[in-house]
Design a protein around this motif. Structure first.
Motif, mmCIF file in Angstrom:
data_model
loop_
_atom_site.group_PDB
_atom_site.id
_atom_site.type_symbol
_atom_site.label_atom_id
_atom_site.label_comp_id
_atom_site.label_asym_id
_atom_site.label_seq_id
_atom_site.Cartn_x
_atom_site.Cartn_y
_atom_site.Cartn_z
ATOM 1 N N CYS A 174 0.830 -1.232 0.132
ATOM 2 C CA CYS A 174 0.020 -0.105 0.012
ATOM 3 C C CYS A 174 0.800 1.270 -0.152
ATOM 4 O O CYS A 174 1.988 1.102 0.607
ATOM 5 C CB CYS A 174 -0.948 0.054 1.312
ATOM 6 S SG CYS A 174 -2.088 -1.298 1.293
ATOM 7 N N TYR A 208 -1.371 7.856 -2.598
ATOM 8 C CA TYR A 208 -1.383 8.654 -4.215
ATOM 9 C C TYR A 208 -2.216 9.984 -4.055
ATOM 10 O O TYR A 208 -3.546 9.753 -3.745
ATOM 11 C CB TYR A 208 -1.796 7.626 -5.200
ATOM 12 C CG TYR A 208 -2.075 8.268 -6.631
ATOM 13 C CD1 TYR A 208 -0.660 8.952 -7.112
ATOM 14 C CD2 TYR A 208 -2.885 8.519 -7.464
ATOM 15 C CE1 TYR A 208 -0.738 9.542 -8.275
ATOM 16 C CE2 TYR A 208 -2.967 9.394 -8.571
ATOM 17 C CZ TYR A 208 -1.804 9.664 -9.156
ATOM 18 O OH TYR A 208 -1.688 10.481 -10.042
ATOM 19 N N TRP A 216 -5.703 9.835 -1.656
ATOM 20 C CA TRP A 216 -5.921 8.184 -1.677
ATOM 21 C C TRP A 216 -4.911 7.408 -1.148
ATOM 22 O O TRP A 216 -3.559 7.784 -0.934
ATOM 23 C CB TRP A 216 -6.540 7.879 -2.821
ATOM 24 C CG TRP A 216 -7.506 8.721 -3.408
ATOM 25 C CD1 TRP A 216 -8.851 8.543 -2.902
ATOM 26 C CD2 TRP A 216 -7.760 9.664 -4.582
ATOM 27 N NE1 TRP A 216 -9.616 9.607 -3.910
ATOM 28 C CE2 TRP A 216 -8.813 10.207 -4.432
ATOM 29 C CE3 TRP A 216 -6.505 10.184 -5.131
ATOM 30 C CZ2 TRP A 216 -9.065 11.292 -5.527
ATOM 31 C CZ3 TRP A 216 -6.665 11.186 -6.081
ATOM 32 C CH2 TRP A 216 -8.144 11.956 -6.200
ATOM 33 N N GLN A 217 -5.308 6.295 -0.695
ATOM 34 C CA GLN A 217 -4.294 5.135 -0.512
ATOM 35 C C GLN A 217 -4.386 4.224 -1.501
ATOM 36 O O GLN A 217 -5.878 3.626 -1.370
ATOM 37 C CB GLN A 217 -4.700 4.812 0.964
ATOM 38 C CG GLN A 217 -3.542 3.708 1.592
ATOM 39 C CD GLN A 217 -2.162 4.505 2.084
ATOM 40 O OE1 GLN A 217 -2.084 5.404 1.916
ATOM 41 N NE2 GLN A 217 -1.466 3.700 2.663
ATOM 42 N N VAL A 218 -3.552 3.428 -1.941
ATOM 43 C CA VAL A 218 -3.729 2.747 -3.010
ATOM 44 C C VAL A 218 -3.056 1.184 -2.668
ATOM 45 O O VAL A 218 -1.957 1.280 -2.157
ATOM 46 C CB VAL A 218 -3.343 2.956 -4.528
ATOM 47 C CG1 VAL A 218 -3.515 1.977 -5.404
ATOM 48 C CG2 VAL A 218 -3.859 4.214 -4.663
ATOM 49 N N THR A 273 -6.407 -4.537 -7.755
ATOM 50 C CA THR A 273 -6.181 -3.225 -6.794
ATOM 51 C C THR A 273 -7.455 -2.816 -6.021
ATOM 52 O O THR A 273 -8.502 -2.716 -6.682
ATOM 53 C CB THR A 273 -5.738 -1.775 -7.525
ATOM 54 O OG1 THR A 273 -4.547 -2.415 -8.672
ATOM 55 C CG2 THR A 273 -5.366 -0.858 -7.064
ATOM 56 N N VAL A 312 -8.617 0.975 -3.825
ATOM 57 C CA VAL A 312 -8.369 2.289 -3.439
ATOM 58 C C VAL A 312 -8.896 2.713 -2.529
ATOM 59 O O VAL A 312 -10.341 2.516 -2.516
ATOM 60 C CB VAL A 312 -8.421 3.465 -4.912
ATOM 61 C CG1 VAL A 312 -8.342 4.854 -4.437
ATOM 62 C CG2 VAL A 312 -7.612 2.615 -5.964
ATOM 63 N N ASP A 350 -9.806 5.909 1.032
ATOM 64 C CA ASP A 350 -9.637 7.112 1.164
ATOM 65 C C ASP A 350 -8.528 7.046 2.327
ATOM 66 O O ASP A 350 -7.959 5.960 2.715
ATOM 67 C CB ASP A 350 -10.934 8.073 1.743
ATOM 68 C CG ASP A 350 -11.477 7.571 2.875
ATOM 69 O OD1 ASP A 350 -10.863 6.591 3.749
ATOM 70 O OD2 ASP A 350 -12.645 8.005 2.920
ATOM 71 N N ILE A 363 -7.061 3.986 -13.080
ATOM 72 C CA ILE A 363 -6.962 4.449 -11.824
ATOM 73 C C ILE A 363 -6.963 5.823 -11.898
ATOM 74 O O ILE A 363 -7.355 7.074 -11.168
ATOM 75 C CB ILE A 363 -5.689 4.047 -11.031
ATOM 76 C CG1 ILE A 363 -6.085 2.553 -10.323
ATOM 77 C CG2 ILE A 363 -5.491 4.805 -9.843
ATOM 78 C CD1 ILE A 363 -4.989 1.933 -9.961
ATOM 79 N N LEU A 366 -9.164 8.891 -10.792
ATOM 80 C CA LEU A 366 -8.811 9.724 -9.661
ATOM 81 C C LEU A 366 -8.403 11.220 -10.093
ATOM 82 O O LEU A 366 -8.706 12.089 -9.423
ATOM 83 C CB LEU A 366 -7.977 9.009 -8.836
ATOM 84 C CG LEU A 366 -8.016 7.778 -8.076
ATOM 85 C CD1 LEU A 366 -6.859 7.329 -7.477
ATOM 86 C CD2 LEU A 366 -9.342 7.588 -7.354
ATOM 87 N N ARG A 395 -16.615 1.893 -8.345
ATOM 88 C CA ARG A 395 -16.102 3.081 -7.482
ATOM 89 C C ARG A 395 -17.331 3.631 -6.570
ATOM 90 O O ARG A 395 -18.524 3.558 -6.980
ATOM 91 C CB ARG A 395 -15.772 4.067 -8.339
ATOM 92 C CG ARG A 395 -15.182 5.241 -7.747
ATOM 93 C CD ARG A 395 -14.798 6.235 -8.789
ATOM 94 N NE ARG A 395 -14.093 7.381 -8.435
ATOM 95 C CZ ARG A 395 -13.809 8.562 -8.818
ATOM 96 N NH1 ARG A 395 -14.276 8.854 -10.199
ATOM 97 N NH2 ARG A 395 -13.502 9.886 -8.256
#
Length: 576
Positions: free
Chosen positions: A279, A282, A285-287, A465, A467, A469, A494, A498, A555
């Protein structure tokens, strides 16, 4: 399970994330009536998958009160029947799970493993040179120990709600009653010159005259139904032990012209694994992605981190300026991928160093909006050889699920190339995943990280993946098939969602653009001719070509769940 706060001091965060936790809890991070459609919004639950029958199986579980994992299992089992060229119980998968109530992420590894009798010379000829790719693929030599069912069983033990046997009902019913051959399946059968190599495979995919099954043909598969019924009643042990396992091994070892090394002990000894997800932040966000043995998670996170210094939101979606930057980041990520990424249970994989913000910040300085850096070099000094790029046929399948409680699954499954090894057993195709290993065990006297070793899992590019918050709440589930281009397809979606704030469907619909540290590939017929000219002026070698992704994503927006299915395949979004 470990709680990782983005507010913890950097040395502490590194110490925590280096521990072998399979589940990561992400929280406390702050930063400056049913419809069928290819796009949908819902505040309840949703399935996005590559075939309508498979997506409906997942929805059936959700309507019965099942979890996201329950739905994913039912969907995957039907995909193995109606889309047998892409995935199935004869192959493997990676699954990312997000638990809404405690905001945790768990990674499940069901990747195939090399037989215990396999050595570094598995794909070398008598003269020491590598076999031709398709000579290695077709037959038993390329078959690894299947991992899908063990992985699904493990995920169900952790997150399932419905009884295990219930999840098999849709696939069993379809196998016994028959399903209509789709246009995509028909076209792939007609175009495959290896499907007639083995009698059982030839008979299943062709009519009495030897022609590819016509579109709309009702294809039944009692052998698959019988296999699923045994596993439904007795768990994955029914697949990995007893007569089913014996028959799989016999088919592999007796494959005419190219027998394999799979043994009964390989089947009985296979283990699915929980792994600690990779992780990284980005923007706001957190991916999170899969760790090795796939290269997908690390590579996607590297590309995103390399792009963070640039104002992509100010650039037009899929504009030449944006494509250039994404391609340059792809060069750098693939340079590291091809050198360092492999099964971390067997070789040293410097995951923490590859994702270190300071390291990536220095790497990002090589990217210039004014021109291409050309061929990128790996950024770390380790005594490993570069793994030569080899053919990665674009097969595989991805599904995304969100249940009514907000739990999410992002899962990519594969048998490697279309129709795998072309060897069938018990009603399903067996994988050719071992050809994802490097055929050459060493280059210039240095070992290749992704060389064949007994029990090792071949490097993948699959990139399921999630994504989130910065408080660890679900934002998006995404992934794709497509060989090593999976990394680029997933990154594109992504960035589209985003950075350019596109709907899930619009992000998927964007033209594909990929660079794997060579030529920049642009999707043909999607209006990128002007981008080609602009990129060439910046120093890119550019190819316009067919880039058939299979992105399926969900999403969460302020209006509910927003789903997308790739129009390049036969997928749908189902919602209620």
């Amino acid at each position: 399970m470990f709680h990782i706060s983005c507010l913890a001091p950097t040395p502490l965060r590194r110490a925590i994330t280096s521990l072998a936790a399979a589940t990561v809890l992400i929280a406390g991070c702050t930063a400056p009536g049913e419809t069928t459609t290819t796009e949908g919004e819902s505040p309840q639950h949703m399935v996005a998958a590559a075939n309508p029958l498979a997506a409906e199986a997942g929805m059936r579980m959700l309507r019965q009160g099942g979890s996201a994992v329950d739905a994913a299992i039912a969907t995957a089992l039907v995909l193995g029947l109606v889309e047998p060229q892409s995935s199935g119980i004869g192959g493997g998968a990676f699954l990312m799970h997000h638990q809404a109530d405690n905001r945790s992420v768990t990674a499940y590894d069901g990747r195939e493993s090399a037989p215990s009798e396999a050595g570094e010379d598995l794909f070398l000829k008598a003269d020491g040179e590598p076999m031709a790719f398709w000579d290695a693929v077709v037959g038993g030599r390329s078959v690894g120990t299947p991992g899908l069912l063990r992985m699904l069983e493990l995920a169900h033990q952790d997150h399932g709600r419905l009884p295990w046997a219930d999840l098999f009902a849709p696939a069993i019913e379809l196998a016994e009653q028959g399903f209509a051959v789709s246009p995509r399946l028909h076209g792939l059968i007609a175009g495959d010159k290896y499907l007639k190599r083995y009698d059982e495979t030839a008979a299943y995919f062709h009519d009495a005259a030897g022609e590819a099954l016509a579109v709309g043909t009702l294809r039944k598969n009692q052998a698959y139904a019988d296999t699923l019924r045994a596993v439904a009643e007795n768990g994955a042990d029914a697949f990995y032990t007893g007569q089913i396992a014996v028959n799989i091994v016999n088919q592999v070892r007796a494959a005419s012209g190219n027998p394999g090394l799979l043994s009964y002990s390989d089947m009985t000894g296979y283990q699915a694994k929980r792994r600690k997800p990779v992780c990284a932040p980005y923007r706001q966000w957190q991916v999170c992605g899969m760790p090795p043995p796939t290269s997908g998670g690390v590579a996607v996170l590297q590309i995103l981190s390399l792009l963070e210094p640039f104002d992509l939101p100010a650039m037009g979606a899929a504009s030449p300026e944006a494509i250039h930057l994404v391609a340059e980041a792809g060069r750098l990520a693939f340079a590291d991928r091809n050198r360092f990424l492999a099964d971390s249970d067997f070789v040293e994989v410097p995951v923490e160093a590859l994702l270190d913000p300071q390291y990536l910040g220095e790497r990002a300085k090589q990217i210039s909006p004014a021109g291409s850096l050309g061929k990128a070099e790996p950024g770390l000094r380790m005594q490993q050889a570069h793994s030569p790029q080899q053919l990665n046929p674009p097969s595989t399948s991805h599904l995304s699920v969100v249940d009514k409680d907000g739990n999410a699954v992002s899962m990519t499954a594969s048998i490697e190339s279309a129709f795998g090894s072309r060897v069938m057993a018990e009603g399903f195709l067996l994988n050719n995943e071992l050809t994802d290993f490097s055929f050459r065990p060493s280059v210039d006297g240095l070992p290749v990280a992704n060389r064949v070793q007994a029990g090792k899992r071949p490097r993948s590019s699959m990139s399921p993946t999630l994504v989130l918050d910065r408080q660890g709440r679900f934002v998006m589930a995404i992934g794709s098939p497509g060989g090593s281009r999976i990394i680029g397809y997933t990154t594109k979606a992504i960035v589209g969602a985003l950075d350019w704030n596109l709907s899930m469907q619009d992000a998927i619909d964007l033209p594909n653009f990929v660079n794997r540290n060579g030529a920049t590939d642009l999707e043909e017929g999607r209006g990128l001719e002007a981008a080609k000219t602009a990129l060439e002026a910046l120093g890119h070698e550019v190819n316009l070509r067919d880039l058939t992704s299979g992105l399926h994503g969900i999403r969460l927006t302020g209006d509910g769940l927003d789903g997308g299915a790739d129009p390049r395949r036969e997928g749908v979004v189902l919602t209620q």
